[in-house]
Structure formats: structure tokens, C-alpha cells
Design an enzyme around this catalytic site. Structure first.
Site, PDB file in Angstrom:
ATOM      1  N   SER B 180       5.934   2.946   7.007  1.00 10.67           N
ATOM      2  CA  SER B 180       6.070   2.078   8.189  1.00 10.67           C
ATOM      3  C   SER B 180       6.288   2.937   9.432  1.00 10.67           C
ATOM      4  O   SER B 180       5.413   3.725   9.792  1.00 10.67           O
ATOM      5  CB  SER B 180       7.201   1.084   7.943  1.00 10.67           C
ATOM      6  N   HIS B 207       2.535  -0.260   7.687  1.00 10.69           N
ATOM      7  CA  HIS B 207       2.945  -1.338   8.574  1.00 10.69           C
ATOM      8  C   HIS B 207       2.666  -0.904  10.006  1.00 10.69           C
ATOM      9  O   HIS B 207       3.170   0.112  10.480  1.00 10.69           O
ATOM     10  CB  HIS B 207       4.450  -1.614   8.444  1.00 10.69           C
ATOM     11  N   ASP B 300      11.128  -1.956   2.204  1.00 12.31           N
ATOM     12  CA  ASP B 300       9.924  -2.402   1.522  1.00 12.31           C
ATOM     13  C   ASP B 300       9.424  -1.361   0.531  1.00 12.31           C
ATOM     14  O   ASP B 300       9.219  -0.199   0.869  1.00 12.31           O
ATOM     15  CB  ASP B 300       8.833  -2.713   2.570  1.00 12.31           C
TER      16      ASP B 300
END
Lengths: 729, 358
Positions: B180, B207, B300
């Protein structure tokens, strides 16, 4: 959407308009430069600059939701990115596409406002600001804000007028104590005598007098006298203060307005920015080639003048391309370079004037065609057409209806464009002239002031109402006897300087209802001779009151265009008065606004030996008016501008009578009269005082100092004056 | 919780050369009660001067500015007064997106799209994303960057193999990477260091603000020489190719190893989610997959990396020092989900070594 949001969006949009204008300008300028440069590296550099501008504008357009501007910018981005990478061939197709896209964007944005106040020497896209809103010595200000401030500064003008009025009022007030002092001086001695008598009756005192009551009355009189004296001191002090304030305010307001006007000075470059592209597009449309050279871009001129001249200059450019520039093959056949040169040059001249020249090296003005067109439209008789010089013929092009185009195109042929040029120039107080040589080229020259001067106007009264006419368009003010009016071809004319000038009644031109009992039979009528260009008309009015500086207020919605009226102003008294439009008046007069000639009333002509009269008056208009009244009655007149001047002249010359104002600088009318009376040689000189002061006390003062007649301005009738003069002289 | 009135608001410096954009950004940012705009400047020099005087919590940085551009300004700020920098870019042009990622290389932590007009369909989404990103990034601790040279392929130290106690990697069929905040430069480092004939396909969940993905793919392709695709449903991943999970889809693998894209539920509010990918890899490939969890905010994929490890896969988590935000890999380490914890520039060689056929 909340109102706060709406407000924000409006502000955002306004900011966008400013930014967009800059980016657009950078792109237009950059693209045109690219077309002129020849080396690929230089072209690539330009392309990079233009690319950045397109990119920035695209982002900004996206932020305000202008999808079509965004997509046009995207197109431009692609084009410029390609050029940035490889430079080289700029195909005509591609550049035309770019120009079209730019025109679309420009149209979508509407007319952009010019943002920077300071002089720009760097092209807008590269004017990088470092740090916050101020950088070095320049500041960016929205034009709307600047205009708002300037309007407020102008409003202070009214404060100046009011201060002047106030000071005047105070002075008159202070003056009124004079009469009181006079009276008191007269009775003071008697009052003393009476007082003594209450204490010790002396022989000769008449009757029984109630001593204590009398004493009380005398006390009161004394107290009143002191009271009034103290009032007088007080008022005199106030009057002085008012006068000082007036001077201060006058100076401050004048300085402020003067500086404000300087703020409005913009370099010509700001006005000329869209011209190169305009010329390029026009040429492209007509298959011609021309290059625009601009000189004097840095010359600074009043923004309002630039705004007013922008359209005329555009007309002249269109004209140059449409009529002046020949198609390339005709040019080469004539031995000229296929690419024509059109030059706009701005040069400062002496006396705060500026000269704009638009010239081309094209075909020149065909004088024969101009004459033919003028004859066709009835502006010129066929005989005159043969008689006038080439220069005069060329000047005809500046009239409406004259055109050398065989047919009306989108751009030309209607004969209107150049007339607008001369009208605008005249409106600004300037002139237009044209020079041309067949086959070599044409040059139009506009000379205008570089700063808009303060407006001065003459206050007149007609049909019971007041108006202001612009001094700039008034040639003179005169008084005309009824029997001097001749009728020529059904029109009234008078003789001025040996020439016949049409005379009309302003009341008729303005279509005002005639006030009952007004001057149908008045022997002498004031006229205001107005002019524009070479046309003159004498307008008969009821009275000419004053000449003064005036703050022009333009008419607002819904009064966008009113015949004969160009604006309005507020007088010091607070009265709102229309300002008349000289050009309209002249046009209306020409169209027969005047009623057909009336029979002239019979006039007494006084028996004259040539008597010499001195007129002392500090206001120019009043002075001229009185002078012409007297002159048209057959007297010889000399003038003086104030009391001292009058006294000097009277001592030196030989006058039969003096007509004098009272309120004058240096020596006022009362004191002038006193002095004249005091002088052994002049003591018998008849003196007529003409004044605005109208109270009984003032009249009596006039009589006290020895004036022979005392006439009040507000109820002034020229017959009164002439009567008085006739009796006295 | 302290009431909002006493809580310190996040201070933001806006840097953009367009007056319109500056005005709009300030307006949008200030509409959030947790944010306070402390400055809006129009070029890089002004930004540098500002940061010297008064360090904001976050900087919103434009890319294209005259004079000192966004890239150069980011670099200098990160080398002198490091502050979380969020790139604000017009992404509609994939050509121009490369600079966004170059800016990430020199330390910018995230990217958002420039705002559009209120009546634009994407307005709400863009504004939400902008505000959220600004607020999140204000919490990232950034460190001063030293002038970096591009990392070169380092030969794998033998020590890294010894940590894989006793396991002989059987043929790896797929590598899954999840990342991310701060991911793009690391991805570039890793992929760029892989040999051309890398034998295994790589599936990546990055992300990133929607709209930037094509640019990311383009940029990675250009800078690494690898073919980087946006994954499409049903495609069979090829060796040495890289596949990025498209925005708003969950990416997993099917029975035959083909890419499966679904509109399955968001996990942890994320779609695509690393968790989904890793779980799919764990189920379908067990020990024949590799999982790599790189820098990123949140958690995540951490638990699912553990699933992969438990299923016999080699798993790598990026170390704290080289991570912009050690959220995801940090959680993985905490869960003992990683067989190795490596700095960014060592991961490539680990991948090479572990996928070499023996």
C-alpha cells in the site's frame, strides 16, 4: 447548494477567468512565435512553454467543470506534446487546427479581464511569482476591485463640491453681520445718550420717559450687541475654518483623483494582445498574407481611452486587410513582397497626447471610388465631386455610408466601420486623419489625449429646466438680438464672425414643452454655439448660468441609450441635472429640430454714442454674458476679472459706467464701489452692482457704499440691466 | 477521546501553481473540521521556504510547476525537512503519470487526483479520497532521505537461504505481492532487479487511488523493462510478466491458475484486498506460491500471509527500516507470518534464489 457554496463557486469562476486568460494568451503568443521561428530547437522550446500552458488550463477548466475547454486543451496538449518532442515540420493543417482550437477556447471563455496593474515586460506565462501575492514591486489586482475604488474616489468629488458650497455659505453668513454692525454703529451713540438721560435728564430731552423701563431696554440692547458681536466672531471663525477645510479637501480630492487616473494607465500591449491573431485569421480567411508590426507597446495610456479605441483599431485593421492588402499575386505583379506589412504604432506627443497610426503598404485609397460612393449616397453633388481635393475626398471615408467596396461582405462594405473611428476619436476629444497613395499604401492617424481630462460643462436653463452641455463642444456663448436672426431656406440663422450659423431653439430640439410666459417676445436671447468637427449650430436657451467642473455619471440600466443625453451630474445644490450629448444635439438640430422661423419681435435700439463700460466679474461665463448683452445693445465693453483689476482699469481708462459683481476675489464689489467713490476723479462714475446676494441688508449695503443700481442675479433680466445702464450712462 | 475542539487539527500546506486549483483545494480541505490549511503557495521555492519556517503535518504537492517542479521540490524537502508529501496530479494522461512515481521514489508517500468540478460524476469520490489520504498520511513518520542511487541487483547472501530451515522450495508457480503506502518505488526496485528470464508470474495488489493504476503499470513497464499488465479476468499468468489487480475488483486465482476477478465483498473496506489474493494463493497453490508483504498502512494481508506460511509457502515481509509505513508487514511480523524479513533491496535476490530451478 448553500449560498456560501454559490459564493465560493462565483469567486472560483472569476479567478479561473483571470488565469485562463493568461494561459490562453501564452498559447496564442507561443503558437504565433512558433510559426515564425525556423530552428527546430527554438520551436521545441516554444512548444514546451505552450504545452505547459495547455496543461495548466486543462486542469483549471476541469476544476470548474468546463468540459469543452478541457477537451480542447487536451487536443492542444497532444499537438504541442508532439511538437515538443520532435519539433521540425509545423504543417499548415496542424497549426490551423491549433488556431481553431484556441479560437474555440477563447470564445468559450468570453472576454477576459486584464489582471496586472504594473507594466509587464515578461510574457504572462513566464511571469513567475516567487512567494506570496506580492513580488518585487508589482501587485496583481482584480480589475473590478480597482474600478470600484476609482468610482469611490470619484464620489469624493461631490464632497469637494459640498465643501466649496459650505465655505461659500459660511462666508455669506459672516458677511451678513456687516449690515448689523452698520445699524448698531448708527444707534450706539444715541443709546449712550439715552442711558445718560435716564440718570440725568438734560435739557432738550423730550417727554416723560419711564426711566427704569428704558434702562432695561438699553441694557438689553447692549447685551444683544455683545451677543451678536460674539456670534459674529464665532461665525467668522467658522467661516475661516470652512474655508480652510475646503482648501484641504480640494487639494486632497484633486490629488487623489489625479493619482487614481494614473493607476488607470496601462501599456498599449494589453490592448494590442489579440491583434496579431486577428490579422492572421483575417488573412487566412481571405487568402492574403500580411504581417502585423506593433510599435510602442510600452506606451502607457488611460485604460478607458484604450477601451474606447480598441474597437476602432480593430476596424482599421480589418479595413487594412480587407481593402488595403492585395492578394499575393497582385502584389508580386506590382513588384511588392507578397507578404504585406501592417503597422500599428503608438507614439506619445506633446501636451499629454498620444498618436495611434494604423498603416499598410497595400493598394491605397482609390479616390475616384470614394467620390462615386459619396455622390451615390447624396453626401456630395457631382459638381463638388469634381471640385474637392484628393485629401478632402479621402477624408470622406470617415463618414458613414461611404465605402469603396463593390459589395457588402461580412467585414466591409457597409460603410459603417470608419465612421465609428471618427466618432470615437471625437468623443475622446481627439482627431482622425487619413493619408494614402494609390498603389503604395494607406495610413490612418488618430490623436487622442493620453489621460481623460476632467469634464467641464456649462450649466444652462431652458424651458424652466437645467442642463449641462460639455464645454469641450462649446465654441462660444453669445447673445443674439431677435432682429439679427435671418431666415434662410426656412431655417433660422445668425451671423457669427461673418459666417451664417444655423440657429435652433434648444427647447425644440429637446422637445420640451414651452413654459408659459417665456421668451416668445424677448428681444435678446442667449445662444450656446456648439460644434463637432466642422459643424456648428447655435442653440437658443433661456439662460447661461455657470461654467464648472462636473462629475459625469453615466446612465445605467435600463437607460442604455437616450437621445441627446449622455449622462447626468449632481450639482453642489444637490440637484440632479442631465448632461447633453453634443453630437446628438447637432444631429437633431440638422434634422430640423427647430421650429420654422418665427417673426422677429421688434426691438428698441437705444440711442448710442459709443459709451465705454467696464464689466467686473470673476466668473468667465457671466462676464462674457454681460459683455455680450451690453455689446449687442451697442456699448463698447472692457472686462476686469476682479475688483483690483477693475479699480486699476477704471483709474487708467475712461469709462462711462461700471457694471460689477459683488463676490469677487481681491476686492469685492462693495469695496470697489467705496474706493471709486472715494476717488475724487471717479466719484461720479455710475456703478451698477450685479450680484447673487439678495437680502435687504445687502441692497442697503450697496446703497451705502454708493452704488447707483443693485441687480440681483437670480431674478436677472437682461432688460433690467440695459434699462439701468441706459438710465445711468 | 478528547473532544474535537481540543484535538489538534492536521496542518496542510498546498503547493500548486494554478490559482484556481489552489483556491479549490483549500476550500475542499477546510471543509473538513479535522484539517487546517496553514499555507497555499504557488511554486517549489516558496514551499521550501515555508517548510523551513514551519513544518506542516502534510504537504499536498502539484507536479507541474514552473521553476522548481514537484519532483525537485519533493526531493529537496525529503532531504532537508522531511514531511509526508501527497502528490496531487491530473492523471488523465498516462504519459505524465511517470513523474508521480518518480516523486514516490524520492519520498512522496501517496498520490491523489486533482479535484474536479462539483457537478462531475466523480466529485464526491475524489473529495473523499483526497481528505482521507491527507488525514492518513499525516500520521506517517517519514525519515530524512539520503541521496539515493538506484539499487542494483545484489547477489543473494547465502545467509538468507540458511534461514529457510530445512525446506527445499519445490517449483514456485506464482508470486503474490501486496503493498500500500510507499509501494511503487519498492515494486520498481524489486522488479527492476529481477532477471529478464524470471521464470514465474507475479500478481500484485497495490492499493492506490483509482485512476493512477494505468500510469503505474506504464511507469513500471518503462522503468523495469518488464511487461506490466492490469490483470484481466480469465488470463493465464505468464512467466516473467507482472499483473496488477484492477481497481474495485478482488483478484484471485482459479483452479487452473488463471486470474479470477470478482466483485466479491470488500475486505477491511478494501477491494482489491491483499487478503483476498493471499487467501486464494494459499488455497490453490499452497507451497507452490510465494507471498511478499511490503510497506503499507493497516493490516491488509497479514493474517493471510500467515495462512500461506502455514500452507507451506515461503513468505517475506519488508523490514521496518526500509518501509515507509510498517503497518502491513509489521502486523505480519507480529503474527509470525513471515519466513523472512528483508529490506527492499534484498527482496529481489531472495526471489531469484528461491525460484531458481535446481
Amino acid at each position: 447548494m448553500s449560498s456560501r457554496d454559490e459564493e465560493f463557486l462565483a469567486q472560483l469562476r472569476a479567478t479561473f477567468n483571470v488565469e485562463a486568460a493568461e494561459h490562453l494568451q501564452a498559447m496564442v503568443t507561443g503558437l504565433m512565435e512558433m510559426e515564425q521561428l525556423s530552428t527546430p530547437t527554438a520551436q521545441r522550446e516554444r512548444a514546451a512553454v505552450v504545452f505547459r500552458a495547455a496543461h495548466s488550463l486543462k486542469g483549471a477548466a476541469r476544476a470548474v467543470g468546463l468540459a469543452d475547454v478541457e477537451s480542447q486543451c487536451h487536443l492542444l496538449e497532444d499537438l504541442f506534446a508532439g511538437w515538443k518532442r520532435q519539433g521540425g515540420l509545423l504543417t499548415a493543417v496542424a497549426t490551423d487546427a491549433a488556431h481553431r482550437a484556441l479560437s474555440t477556447v477563447s470564445a468559450a471563455l468570453g472576454a477576459p479581464a486584464v489582471a496586472t496593474v504594473a507594466q509587464q515586460s515578461a510574457p504572462p506565462a513566464l511571469a513567475a511569482e516567487h512567494g506570496g501575492p506580492t513580488s518585487g514591486d508589482t501587485v496583481r489586482i482584480g480589475v473590478a476591485k480597482l474600478d470600484a475604488m476609482l468610482v469611490q474616489a470619484e464620489e469624493l468629488f461631490a464632497a469637494k463640491l459640498a465643501a466649496t458650497q459650505r465655505a461659500e455659505d459660511m462666508r455669506e453668513l459672516a458677511h451678513r453681520f456687516e449690515a448689523w454692525k452698520h445699524e448698531w454703529a448708527a444707534v450706539e451713540s444715541e443709546s449712550r445718550t439715552l442711558r445718560q438721560a435716564t440718570v440725568r435728564p438734560a435739557p432738550g430731552d423730550v417727554g416723560h420717559v419711564n426711566g427704569p423701563a428704558l434702562a432695561r431696554l438699553l441694557d438689553f440692547a447692549d447685551w444683544s450687541a455683545d451677543h451678536v458681536k460674539s456670534l459674529e466672531r464665532h461665525v467668522a471663525g467658522l467661516a475661516r475654518t470652512a474655508q480652510q477645510d475646503r482648501h484641504v479637501i480640494e487639494r486632497l480630492v484633486d490629488d487623489l483623483l489625479e493619482d487614481s487616473k494614473k493607476l488607470l494607465l496601462l501599456p498599449f500591449a494589453t490592448c494590442a494582445a489579440p491583434f496579431p491573431k486577428l490579422v492572421r485569421d483575417l488573412c487566412r480567411d481571405q487568402g492574403k498574407e500580411a504581417e502585423l508590426v506593433i510599435r510602442g507597446e510600452d506606451v502607457t495610456i488611460d485604460k478607458r481611452i484604450l477601451e474606447d479605441l480598441k474597437d476602432p483599431l480593430i476596424h482599421l485593421l480589418r479595413n487594412a486587410v480587407d481593402h488595403g492588402v492585395e492578394p499575393p499575386d497582385r502584389r508580386t505583379a506590382a513588384g511588392k513582397p507578397p507578404r504585406a506589412t501592417i503597422t500599428i504604432a503608438v507614439t506619445p506627443m506633446d501636451g499629454r497626447k498620444v498618436e495611434f497610426t494604423v498603416s499598410d503598404d497595400g493598394a491605397g485609397i482609390d479616390v475616384e471610388k470614394v467620390k462615386a460612393s459619396a455622390v451615390r449616397h447624396g453626401l456630395l453633388s457631382p459638381d463638388d465631386a469634381l471640385a474637392i481635393s484628393d485629401a478632402e475626398a479621402r477624408a470622406l471615408t470617415l463618414h458613414a455610408d461611404v465605402s469603396t467596396s463593390p459589395m457588402i461582405t461580412k467585414v466591409s462594405g457597409r460603410g459603417l466601420g470608419l465612421a465609428i473611428v471618427s466618432e470615437r476619436a471625437e468623443k475622446l476629444g481627439g482627431t482622425v486623419s487619413v493619408e494614402s497613395e494609390l498603389g503604395r499604401g494607406t495610413s490612418f492617424r488618430i490623436v487622442v489625449p493620453s489621460i481623460l481630462a476632467t469634464f467641464r460643462g456649462i450649466l444652462i436653463e431652458v424651458a424652466g429646466r437645467r442642463f449641462v452641455v460639455p464645454t469641450a463642444h462649446v465654441e462660444r456663448v453669445a447673445r443674439v438680438k431677435a432682429d439679427e436672426v435671418r431666415t434662410v431656406e426656412g431655417r433660422e440663422t445668425i451671423a457669427l464672425d461673418g459666417r451664417a450659423v444655423a440657429r435652433v431653439r434648444l427647447a425644440d430640439v429637446l422637445e420640451l414643452p414651452v413654459v408659459e410666459g417665456s421668451d416668445a417676445t424677448t428681444a435678446i436671447v442667449p445662444v450656446v454655439v456648439m460644434f463637432a468637427g466642422d459643424q456648428r449650430v447655435a442653440f437658443a436657451v433661456d439662460a447661461v448660468l455657470d461654467e464648472q467642473e462636473v462629475l459625469v455619471k453615466r446612465l445605467g440600466r435600463p437607460l442604455l441609450r437616450v437621445r441627446n443625453v449622455s449622462g447626468a451630474t449632481v450639482l453642489a445644490s444637490g440637484q440632479v441635472v442631465p448632461i447633453l450629448n453634443a453630437l446628438d444635439l447637432l444631429k437633431s438640430a440638422r434634422r430640423g429640430g427647430g421650429a420654422p422661423a418665427r417673426a422677429a419681435a421688434p426691438v428698441r435700439s437705444p440711442d448710442l454714442a459709443t459709451k465705454m463700460i467696464l464689466v467686473a466679474e470673476d466668473s468667465i461665463t457671466s462676464r462674457m454674458m454681460i459683455k455680450s448683452i451690453l455689446e449687442s445693445a451697442g456699448y463698447r465693453v472692457q472686462t476686469a476679472v476682479d475688483g483690483m483689476d477693475a479699480f486699476t482699469q477704471v483709474r487708467a481708462g475712461r469709462f462711462d459706467l461700471v457694471v460689477s459683481d459683488v463676490e469677487m476675489p481681491r476686492l469685492n464689489g462693495f469695496d470697489l464701489t467705496a474706493r471709486i467713490r472715494a476717488d475724487k476723479k471717479l466719484s461720479d462714475l455710475p456703478i451698477v452692482l450685479v450680484t447673487a446676494l439678495e437680502t435687504r441688508e445687502d441692497r442697503e449695503r450697496g446703497i451705502d457704499v454708493g452704488a447707483n443700481a443693485y441687480l440681483v442675479k437670480s431674478s436677472f433680466d437682461q432688460d433690467d440691466l440695459l434699462d439701468a445702464v441706459r438710465r445711468l450712462v | 477521546m478528547e473532544p474535537l475542539a481540543n484535538a489538534r487539527r492536521i496542518s496542510v500546506l498546498v503547493v500548486d501553481d494554478s490559482t484556481v486549483l489552489r483556491m479549490l483545494l483549500v476550500h475542499l480541505l477546510e471543509s473538513d473540521p479535522e484539517i487546517r490549511v496553514v499555507g497555499a503557495v504557488n511554486d517549489g521555492h516558496a514551499a521550501l521556504a515555508f517548510v523551513k519556517r514551519d513544518t506542516p503535518d502534510v504537504i499536498l504537492m502539484d507536479i507541474h510547476m514552473p521553476g522548481l517542479d514537484g519532483f525537485e521540490t519533493t526531493r529537496r524537502i525529503m532531504e532537508t525537512h522531511p514531511v509526508p508529501i501527497v502528490i496531487c496530479s491530473a492523471t488523465s494522461d498516462t504519459r505524465l503519470v511517470a513523474t508521480t512515481f518518480r516523486m514516490m521514489e524520492v519520498g512522496a508517500v501517496a498520490c491523489v487526483e486533482k479535484p474536479v468540478a462539483r457537478d462531475h460524476a466523480d466529485f464526491e469520490a475524489l473529495v473523499t479520497n483526497l481528505l482521507q489520504t491527507v488525514k492518513l498520511m499525516s500520521e506517517v513518520k517519514v525519515v530524512r532521505r539520503w541521496v539515493r542511487t538506484r539499487s542494483t541487483l545484489a547477489s543473494a547472501p547465502a545467509a538468507s537461504l540458511e534461514t529457510v530451515a530445512g525446506r527445499r522450495p519445490s517449483g514456485i508457480a506464482l508470486i503474490g505481492i501486496g503493498t500500500s503506502t510507499g509501494g511503487p518505488p519498492v515494486l520498481q526496485t524489486i522488479i527492476g532487479a529481477l532477471p529478464k528470464e524470471f521464470p514465474v508470474p507475479i500478481l500484485i495488489v497495490q492499493h492506490i487511488a483509482p485512476g493512477f493504476l494505468p500510469g503505474l503499470a506504464e511507469w513500471l513497464s518503462q522503468t523495469t523493462g518488464f511487461q506490466v499488465h492490469i490483470a484481466s479476468h480469465g488470463a493465464s499468468p505468464m512467466p516473467g510478466h507482472v499483473y496488477l489487480a484492477p481497481d474495485d475488483f478482488q483478484m484471485g486465482v482459479g483452479a487452473h491458475g488463471e486470474i479470477v476477478l470478482t466483485k466479491g465483498a470488500a475486505e477491511g473496506g478494501l477491494r482489491p484486498a491483499v487478503s483476498y489474493l493471499f487467501r486464494s494463493l494459499a488455497e490453490r497453490f499452497g507451497p507452490r506460491a510465494m507471498g511478499v508483504l511490503l510497506t503499507g498502512m493497516g493490516k491488509d494481508g497479514a493474517a493471510e500471509l500467515k495462512l500461506m506460511r502455514d500452507a507451506g509457502a515461503v513468505t517475506i515481509a519488508q523490514d521496518r527500516e526500509s518501509s515507509v509505513v510498517h503497518g502491513m508487514p509489521g502486523e505480519a511480523v507480529r503474527l509470525d507470518a513471515a519466513t523472512q524479513v528483508l529490506p527492499a533491496d534484498k527482496i529481489a535476490s531472495a526471489l531469484v534464489t528461491l525460484t531458481e530451478r535446481r
